[in-house]
Design an enzyme around this catalytic site. Sequence first.
Site, PDB file in Angstrom:
ATOM      1  CG  ASP A   1       9.666  -2.084   5.658  1.00  0.00           C
ATOM      2  OD1 ASP A   1       9.191  -2.819   4.769  1.00  0.00           O
ATOM      3  OD2 ASP A   1       8.961  -1.359   6.381  1.00  0.00           O
ATOM      4  CD  GLU A   2       7.926   0.239   2.126  1.00  0.00           C
ATOM      5  OE1 GLU A   2       7.855  -0.241   0.989  1.00  0.00           O
ATOM      6  OE2 GLU A   2       6.925   0.551   2.794  1.00  0.00           O
TER       7      GLU A   2
ATOM      8  CB  THR B   1       4.900  -3.163   9.988  1.00  0.00           C
ATOM      9  OG1 THR B   1       4.932  -2.278   8.868  1.00  0.00           O
ATOM     10  CG2 THR B   1       5.603  -2.505  11.163  1.00  0.00           C
TER      11      THR B   1
ATOM     12  CD  GLN C   1       2.794  -1.535  -1.942  1.00  0.00           C
ATOM     13  OE1 GLN C   1       2.505  -0.552  -1.247  1.00  0.00           O
ATOM     14  NE2 GLN C   1       2.830  -2.758  -1.448  1.00  0.00           N
TER      15      GLN C   1
END
Length: 727
Positions: free
Chosen positions: A218-219, A33, A249
């Site tokens: 992100d992700e 982040t 993840q």
Amino acid sequence: MDVLAELNPAQREAVETIEGPVLILAGPGSGKTRVIAHRVAYLIKVCGISPYRIMAVTFTNKAAREMEERLHRLIGGAVGDLTIGTFHAICARILRRDGRAIGVDPRFVIYDEEDQLSLLKRTIQEVGLDPKQYAPRAIASAITAAKSRTVTPQEYIQSTSSYFEEVAGRVYERYQQLLTESNALDFDDLLMKTVQLFRNSPETLAKYQSRYLHILVDEFQDTNLVQYELIKHLGGSKHNICVVGDPDQSIYSWRFADLRNILSFEKDFPEAKVVLLEQNYRSTKLILETASHVISANQLRKPKRLWTDNEPGELTNVVETYTEQEEAQFVVSEVERLVGEGKAKLGDCAVMYRTNAQSRALEEAFIRYGTPYKLVAGTRFYERREVKDIIAYLRVIQNPHDSVSLLRIINIPGRGIGQRSLSQLSSWAKSLGISQYEALQLIAEQKDNEEPQPPFSPRLVKALAGFLGLMQEFIARSQELNLVDLFDLIIKRTGYEEYILGGKDGEERWDNVLELRTVAAEYRHLKPPEGLTAFLEGVTLVSDVDGLDETVDAATLVTLHQAKGLEFPVVFIVGVEDGILPHFKSFADPEQMEEERRLCYVGITRAKQRVYLVYAFRRSLMGSSMVSRPSPFLDDIPHHLIASRELWQGEESRVMPSLYSRNKTPATGVASSGLKTGDHVHHAQFGDGVVVSRRPVKDDIEVVVAFTSGVGVRKLLLSFANLEKIK
């Protein structure tokens, strides 16, 4: 250059590489982040890129808020010109602005999961099927899978290969028709319609490609095919796409996230720069080592070497209890011990589990011992009945053709309009090819000598016309009242306060209405009707984790899936058993087994200081009781990383000394003579049996024996059991 001052060398490389595609493989706790925020700040403050031309995509509203807070500290008020939000929120804005190009009315409402299931139930009935035989959730999953690949109803019907798919196709087709009639989009439509907009309107796509010079995601490991296509469309020929993620993840395949997106990024963009973020700032050395051993057995991954400058910390605690009740007792007692000894606060502790059903025993234990806890994704605030009622009124005011919301409130508070009348209204509207709201208008304007005559009694016509008049009043006033004043008008004119306070749990439910009013107050500064639109979009797109109050000093109960993105000093993972973690449904699929391992990895890496892996010998779950085996994932953790494999002395285990003993005498006799799996043995109390498994436990050896005398399977310590080997 101050935006680079706090970054380590790898983070700095990720921030300064601004031309072309960039893949940032970020391990848990590696500061991703921070990297995204500093990269945005670098683009603005150092490279001179206008914030108006930067898009940053997150997966939750919580992550978007955290990103905005970080950026506000770095770039101040310029953050207001950035495009920051979830895929769904950003797509909703695009469709409201430009969706007319593919026939999307900008006044559309967004159906959440409950609305979707309600409409699907009605759709299944309309196509002549029984919702009890064809579960709306199963149909919803099939439709979501189709939309995640941008497959239309017609394309789906043409490709069916089973009877269920044929049924799902029929429902899908009618479901989309009803959504269109209601001027509504579900969550999946927000993404799919935006892709269709970019495919079918080159002018619109060119406008957005020209605007956004830099896109950050992100992700990225959790994206599905439609989300990936969105990013590639927006990136255009510039390919200034920076994606951040971690294949280790990726735990949302059941939401149709596609791990191949991140694993194949370098094939799709051969010129991509890959940056590894391997330094962990969250966990101790021993926690990282434990997690690395668990995940290293997976094949579908990109290897990383996680490391940290943090202290070594404590060894992992592996704890066995007798039942899930003792498992919960252990967790509560250990939480109380840590708090009592000043080693942690209640809010530092999280209890994680594979399935929601496991929370029952935990909640009972926390309640019994009076230990404060908070449950993530219990009954969500926005799913409470009274909250849904008020939101439904506001939805109909914004979009009168929203049939799901209209049918919800037409008799709340009671107006003498029953379910049979509602069915008649829906059938009549369908026969005329109009929405329920248009049917109400027709009823109110109908003259005695006109055709077609509505099939309703004079009393019902009066009640329906009265409701229509009330809604028309609200719709007119919504153009001049701010959101809070409109909210108050609805409460007053409908008598909703009296209705709520006169029912069960009235005070508590009224408090929820007032809390919703507090949320509405955040939008009162927007001129009408913009405040209403923004409010409805905000409350619909909120997620479970978004409502987690991190200021309350209470232990957190959360599923492993929902725990992603969170961190706690102390983590308990319960139900670490074969069949639960990994889940039994994954046994036949190697890729699903790898995802289960990733889920365990995610849980362990949420911890900063302490990890407890807890399992039960016998578990009753979802109506069945069974003897459990420890998770095979525990076998991947070397013994030198485990503090002990404790046999917890709870209430049940204390009365069963033949099964549980803390006798520290080294195993002798049969233990040292090589008793092995498959051997036949005799026990003085339980009779004859067969050894099912054996494993070392501290200074002893534990065996699981299946006895033939009716006592079933028993777990014994060899130094205590005095087993006799027989032929």
